[in-house]
Design a protein around this motif. Structure first.
Motif, PDB file in Angstrom:
ATOM      1  N   VAL A  72       0.869  -1.166   0.000  1.00 37.10           N
ATOM      2  CA  VAL A  72       0.000   0.000   0.000  1.00 37.10           C
ATOM      3  C   VAL A  72       0.911   1.222   0.000  1.00 37.10           C
ATOM      4  O   VAL A  72       1.707   1.405   0.910  1.00 37.10           O
ATOM      5  CB  VAL A  72      -0.900   0.031   1.259  1.00 37.10           C
ATOM      6  CG1 VAL A  72      -1.813   1.249   1.227  1.00 37.10           C
ATOM      7  CG2 VAL A  72      -1.690  -1.249   1.403  1.00 37.10           C
ATOM      8  N   LEU A  73       0.819   2.031  -1.034  1.00 35.75           N
ATOM      9  CA  LEU A  73       1.609   3.250  -1.108  1.00 35.75           C
ATOM     10  C   LEU A  73       0.649   4.430  -1.188  1.00 35.75           C
ATOM     11  O   LEU A  73      -0.020   4.637  -2.194  1.00 35.75           O
ATOM     12  CB  LEU A  73       2.545   3.238  -2.311  1.00 35.75           C
ATOM     13  CG  LEU A  73       3.472   4.449  -2.421  1.00 35.75           C
ATOM     14  CD1 LEU A  73       4.382   4.563  -1.194  1.00 35.75           C
ATOM     15  CD2 LEU A  73       4.309   4.359  -3.681  1.00 35.75           C
ATOM     16  N   ASN A  74       0.562   5.162  -0.086  1.00 35.54           N
ATOM     17  CA  ASN A  74      -0.289   6.348  -0.034  1.00 35.54           C
ATOM     18  C   ASN A  74       0.560   7.588  -0.287  1.00 35.54           C
ATOM     19  O   ASN A  74       1.700   7.655   0.157  1.00 35.54           O
ATOM     20  CB  ASN A  74      -0.954   6.472   1.336  1.00 35.54           C
ATOM     21  CG  ASN A  74      -2.014   5.413   1.563  1.00 35.54           C
ATOM     22  OD1 ASN A  74      -2.463   4.761   0.630  1.00 35.54           O
ATOM     23  ND2 ASN A  74      -2.414   5.238   2.796  1.00 35.54           N
ATOM     24  N   ALA A  75      -0.009   8.544  -0.986  1.00 33.84           N
ATOM     25  CA  ALA A  75       0.698   9.786  -1.281  1.00 33.84           C
ATOM     26  C   ALA A  75      -0.266  10.947  -1.165  1.00 33.84           C
ATOM     27  O   ALA A  75      -1.470  10.808  -1.415  1.00 33.84           O
ATOM     28  CB  ALA A  75       1.301   9.738  -2.684  1.00 33.84           C
ATOM     29  N   GLN A  76       0.284  12.103  -0.778  1.00 29.37           N
ATOM     30  CA  GLN A  76      -0.500  13.328  -0.674  1.00 29.37           C
ATOM     31  C   GLN A  76       0.427  14.526  -0.761  1.00 29.37           C
ATOM     32  O   GLN A  76       1.634  14.402  -0.558  1.00 29.37           O
ATOM     33  CB  GLN A  76      -1.280  13.365   0.644  1.00 29.37           C
ATOM     34  CG  GLN A  76      -0.393  13.451   1.880  1.00 29.37           C
ATOM     35  CD  GLN A  76      -1.196  13.491   3.165  1.00 29.37           C
ATOM     36  OE1 GLN A  76      -2.238  14.125   3.227  1.00 29.37           O
ATOM     37  NE2 GLN A  76      -0.708  12.799   4.193  1.00 29.37           N
ATOM     38  N   ILE A  77      -0.141  15.648  -1.077  1.00 27.81           N
ATOM     39  CA  ILE A  77       0.586  16.907  -1.015  1.00 27.81           C
ATOM     40  C   ILE A  77       0.185  17.549   0.311  1.00 27.81           C
ATOM     41  O   ILE A  77      -0.995  17.809   0.562  1.00 27.81           O
ATOM     42  CB  ILE A  77       0.230  17.846  -2.191  1.00 27.81           C
ATOM     43  CG1 ILE A  77       0.545  17.185  -3.536  1.00 27.81           C
ATOM     44  CG2 ILE A  77       0.937  19.186  -2.033  1.00 27.81           C
ATOM     45  CD1 ILE A  77       2.012  16.946  -3.788  1.00 27.81           C
TER      46      ILE A  77
END
Length: 183
Positions: A72-77
């Motif tokens: 699971v790779l979560n990303a956000q700014i």
């Protein structure tokens, strides 16, 4: 009395969360869930508040590892910077494949990650709940899409589903998706 003190100590930690008195609800999950179709990138459309995802342009990418676990790779700014978190998901019971467990640390247990419904191509509704001594529970809910937006009717359908399953969505908020792909 010590449980009351524990609750008082935990409240500041969960202030960004959605919590309710009593144990977690137990909503129905996607029948015949097919993990292989679920893998890939999903964009967060709306969610209940969380302390760990407060940015914009939030996305999650799921891929199968050689050992059978799910990356699971979560990303956000967040504050104009790319922030990522890598975790592991597992199917906890092969008889209920839509009830996954997710962890973002070797030191924490797997948290519930239940796929309530998905069509695999445009929409998924996910629910998670942590029960604290059956005194109260902390809700998490997400509406995700394969694109950065969903038709309003689809969002309404997803919210109706959550409500019918006894999940309070009054604090659910849209995610700002006004950006390009992070990866």
């Amino acid at each position: 009395m010590s449980a009351v003190y524990l609750v008082l100590l935990l409240l500041p930690l969960i202030s960004a969360q959605t919590y309710h008195w009593g144990p977690c609800p137990s909503p129905a999950v996607q029948p015949n869930f097919q993990l292989e179709k679920y893998l890939g990138k999903w964009y967060e459309i709306e969610k209940l508040p969380t302390s760990f995802a407060r940015g914009k342009c939030i996305e999650a990418n799921y891929s199968l590892r050689k050992d059978g676990t799910i990356r699971v790779l979560n990303a956000q700014i967040e504050k104009d910077k790319l922030s990522t978190a890598e975790g592991t998901a597992v199917v906890r019971d092969m008889r209920e494949r839509a009830k996954l467990g997710v962890s973002f640390s070797y030191f924490t247990p797997y948290s519930p990650y239940w796929v309530l419904t998905t069509d695999y191509t445009s929409l998924v509704v996910v629910y998670s709940c942590n029960d604290i001594f059956r005194l109260f529970h902390v809700d998490f809910a997400w509406i995700l899409s394969r694109s950065r937006s969903l038709p309003e009717a689809t969002v309404h359908y997803a919210k109706d589903l959550l409500t019918k399953e006894g999940i309070d969505i009054s604090r659910m908020r849209p995610t700002d998706q006004s950006c390009t792909d992070l990866f």
